[in-house]
Write a protein that holds these residues in place. Structure first.
Motif, PDB file in Angstrom:
ATOM      1  N   LEU A  86     -10.603  38.168 -76.499  1.00 36.74           N
ATOM      2  CA  LEU A  86     -11.859  38.265 -76.413  1.00 36.74           C
ATOM      3  C   LEU A  86     -12.461  38.320 -77.929  1.00 36.74           C
ATOM      4  CD1 LEU A  86     -12.657  40.698 -73.379  1.00 36.74           C
ATOM      5  CD2 LEU A  86     -13.247  38.168 -73.599  1.00 36.74           C
ATOM      6  N   GLU A  87     -11.576  38.877 -78.810  1.00 36.61           N
ATOM      7  CA  GLU A  87     -12.246  39.159 -80.224  1.00 36.61           C
ATOM      8  C   GLU A  87     -12.496  37.905 -80.796  1.00 36.61           C
ATOM      9  OE1 GLU A  87     -13.199  41.563 -82.057  1.00 36.61           O
ATOM     10  OE2 GLU A  87     -13.417  42.797 -79.978  1.00 36.61           O
ATOM     11  N   ARG A  88     -11.443  36.985 -80.557  1.00 33.39           N
ATOM     12  CA  ARG A  88     -11.725  35.478 -80.977  1.00 33.39           C
ATOM     13  C   ARG A  88     -13.029  34.988 -80.274  1.00 33.39           C
ATOM     14  NH1 ARG A  88      -5.819  34.411 -81.345  1.00 33.39           N
ATOM     15  NH2 ARG A  88      -5.385  34.314 -83.731  1.00 33.39           N
ATOM     16  N   LYS A  89     -13.191  35.128 -79.050  1.00 32.23           N
ATOM     17  CA  LYS A  89     -14.480  34.414 -78.390  1.00 32.23           C
ATOM     18  C   LYS A  89     -15.452  34.857 -79.178  1.00 32.23           C
ATOM     19  CE  LYS A  89     -16.099  33.874 -73.819  1.00 32.23           C
ATOM     20  NZ  LYS A  89     -15.762  33.772 -72.258  1.00 32.23           N
ATOM     21  N   LYS A  90     -15.529  36.332 -79.259  1.00 29.19           N
ATOM     22  CA  LYS A  90     -16.759  36.817 -79.868  1.00 29.19           C
ATOM     23  C   LYS A  90     -17.069  36.414 -81.338  1.00 29.19           C
ATOM     24  CE  LYS A  90     -16.933  41.332 -79.298  1.00 29.19           C
ATOM     25  NZ  LYS A  90     -16.808  42.764 -79.390  1.00 29.19           N
ATOM     26  N   TRP A  91     -16.232  36.143 -82.223  1.00 32.78           N
ATOM     27  CA  TRP A  91     -15.878  35.572 -83.524  1.00 32.78           C
ATOM     28  C   TRP A  91     -16.608  34.221 -83.388  1.00 32.78           C
ATOM     29  CZ3 TRP A  91     -14.546  31.534 -86.134  1.00 32.78           C
ATOM     30  CH2 TRP A  91     -14.823  31.598 -87.602  1.00 32.78           C
ATOM     31  N   ASN A 147      -7.810  24.763 -69.880  1.00 32.75           N
ATOM     32  CA  ASN A 147      -8.300  23.757 -70.808  1.00 32.75           C
ATOM     33  C   ASN A 147      -7.215  23.774 -71.730  1.00 32.75           C
ATOM     34  OD1 ASN A 147      -9.525  22.411 -73.000  1.00 32.75           O
ATOM     35  ND2 ASN A 147     -10.815  24.166 -73.566  1.00 32.75           N
ATOM     36  N   PRO A 148      -6.499  22.648 -72.264  1.00 34.26           N
ATOM     37  CA  PRO A 148      -5.522  22.732 -73.262  1.00 34.26           C
ATOM     38  C   PRO A 148      -6.055  22.678 -74.704  1.00 34.26           C
ATOM     39  CG  PRO A 148      -5.738  20.375 -72.061  1.00 34.26           C
ATOM     40  CD  PRO A 148      -6.655  21.625 -71.447  1.00 34.26           C
ATOM     41  N   ILE A 149      -7.223  22.313 -74.787  1.00 31.06           N
ATOM     42  CA  ILE A 149      -8.086  22.135 -76.118  1.00 31.06           C
ATOM     43  C   ILE A 149      -8.996  22.965 -76.436  1.00 31.06           C
ATOM     44  CG2 ILE A 149      -8.937  20.103 -77.615  1.00 31.06           C
ATOM     45  CD1 ILE A 149      -7.778  18.031 -75.707  1.00 31.06           C
ATOM     46  N   ALA A 150      -8.618  24.136 -76.857  1.00 30.53           N
ATOM     47  CA  ALA A 150      -9.258  25.229 -77.268  1.00 30.53           C
ATOM     48  C   ALA A 150     -10.397  24.647 -78.585  1.00 30.53           C
ATOM     49  CB  ALA A 150      -8.645  26.524 -77.672  1.00 30.53           C
ATOM     50  N   VAL A 151     -11.439  25.512 -78.529  1.00 32.63           N
ATOM     51  CA  VAL A 151     -12.695  25.337 -79.527  1.00 32.63           C
ATOM     52  C   VAL A 151     -13.266  23.845 -79.446  1.00 32.63           C
ATOM     53  CG1 VAL A 151     -13.069  25.485 -81.932  1.00 32.63           C
ATOM     54  CG2 VAL A 151     -11.403  26.627 -81.019  1.00 32.63           C
ATOM     55  N   ILE A 152     -12.261  22.790 -79.317  1.00 31.22           N
ATOM     56  CA  ILE A 152     -12.901  21.380 -79.197  1.00 31.22           C
ATOM     57  C   ILE A 152     -13.657  21.191 -77.853  1.00 31.22           C
ATOM     58  CG2 ILE A 152     -12.569  18.851 -79.620  1.00 31.22           C
ATOM     59  CD1 ILE A 152     -10.224  19.641 -81.605  1.00 31.22           C
ATOM     60  N   VAL A 153     -13.014  21.662 -76.941  1.00 30.19           N
ATOM     61  CA  VAL A 153     -13.501  21.634 -75.608  1.00 30.19           C
ATOM     62  C   VAL A 153     -13.810  23.049 -75.480  1.00 30.19           C
ATOM     63  CG1 VAL A 153     -12.796  21.275 -73.108  1.00 30.19           C
ATOM     64  CG2 VAL A 153     -11.929  19.789 -74.781  1.00 30.19           C
ATOM     65  N   PRO A 154     -15.192  23.607 -75.886  1.00 36.42           N
ATOM     66  CA  PRO A 154     -15.542  24.679 -76.027  1.00 36.42           C
ATOM     67  C   PRO A 154     -15.540  25.823 -74.777  1.00 36.42           C
ATOM     68  CG  PRO A 154     -17.360  23.468 -76.015  1.00 36.42           C
ATOM     69  CD  PRO A 154     -16.177  22.649 -75.835  1.00 36.42           C
ATOM     70  N   CYS A 155     -14.294  26.160 -74.123  1.00 38.65           N
ATOM     71  CA  CYS A 155     -14.264  27.053 -72.883  1.00 38.65           C
ATOM     72  C   CYS A 155     -14.718  28.406 -73.742  1.00 38.65           C
ATOM     73  CB  CYS A 155     -12.986  27.098 -72.439  1.00 38.65           C
ATOM     74  SG  CYS A 155     -11.667  27.414 -73.826  1.00 38.65           S
ATOM     75  N   HIS A 156     -14.617  28.885 -74.989  1.00 38.69           N
ATOM     76  CA  HIS A 156     -15.326  30.052 -75.266  1.00 38.69           C
ATOM     77  C   HIS A 156     -16.757  30.197 -75.011  1.00 38.69           C
ATOM     78  CE1 HIS A 156     -15.814  27.385 -78.798  1.00 38.69           C
ATOM     79  NE2 HIS A 156     -16.675  28.085 -79.147  1.00 38.69           N
ATOM     80  N   ARG A 157     -17.347  29.242 -75.022  1.00 37.22           N
ATOM     81  CA  ARG A 157     -19.002  29.332 -74.425  1.00 37.22           C
ATOM     82  C   ARG A 157     -19.365  29.572 -73.323  1.00 37.22           C
ATOM     83  NH1 ARG A 157     -19.893  23.465 -77.855  1.00 37.22           N
ATOM     84  NH2 ARG A 157     -19.543  24.247 -79.836  1.00 37.22           N
ATOM     85  N   VAL A 158     -18.276  29.944 -72.216  1.00 42.01           N
ATOM     86  CA  VAL A 158     -18.701  30.193 -70.742  1.00 42.01           C
ATOM     87  C   VAL A 158     -18.676  31.665 -70.934  1.00 42.01           C
ATOM     88  CG1 VAL A 158     -18.158  29.877 -68.805  1.00 42.01           C
ATOM     89  CG2 VAL A 158     -17.816  27.774 -70.204  1.00 42.01           C
TER      90      VAL A 158
END
Length: 173
Positions: free
Chosen positions: A159-164, A134-145
């Motif tokens: 992982l620390e950013r994902k947790k945050w 995914n080239p668009i972190a946060v807006i295309v929320p790959c951290h929610r997987v």
């Protein structure tokens, strides 16, 4: 022979509580890439795949896009929902990225649920690979997987950013 001018993309830098983000937009205001500055090489590699002939120039993103990114990081977990994104990628990757945008802020899905959401329940690994490209972190929320067992699994921003990000969204709602 027609002389085609390369597309010009704007690279903006925005300070956030978890580090500077790099925001790339096109002339129409669509977001083409977003990543953290310590992952700039990754972002440039992905952007090169999705917009290989583009010229990247430093500048300021359209105000509506910039304000939405700033609002997200200061507490409005839904501020990014209406932004237009534009990527290359395969049809499968684009379907995974669209499914990511359907995961509401403050919620998570497993890779299996993501694969099922795009109509390919057995393609868990492929969905995970698309998630990672995914080239668009946060807006295309790959951290929610997350993993099927609820564990936080890999995230290109760390992982620390994902947790945050997950805690930030939960607190904002």
């Amino acid at each position: 022979m027609k002389n085609v001018q390369p597309e010009t993309l704007t690279l903006d830098r925005i300070a956030t509580p978890v580090g500077e983000v790099l925001l790339v937009t096109d002339a129409e205001g669509a977001v083409r890439a977003l990543d953290f500055s310590d992952y700039e090489a990754r972002m440039m590699r992905l952007l090169g795949r999705h917009a290989p002939d583009a010229e990247l120039v430093p500048g300021r993103s359209p105000e509506v896009v910039r304000k939405a990114v700033e609002a997200y990081f200061t507490g409005d977990a839904r501020a990014l929902d209406g932004l237009t994104v534009k990527t290359g990628g395969t049809a499968f990757q684009r379907s995974v990225w669209a499914a990511l945008r359907d995961i509401p802020a403050g919620e998570t899905r497993s890779y299996g649920q993501l694969a099922a959401a795009v109509g390919s329940p057995k393609a868990v690994r492929a969905a995970g690979l698309a998630n990672g490209q995914n080239p668009i972190a946060v807006i295309v929320p790959c951290h929610r997987v997350i993993g099927a067992n609820g564990a936080l699994t890999g995230y290109a921003g760390g992982l620390e950013r994902k947790k945050w990000l997950l805690a930030h969204e939960a607190a904002a709602l």
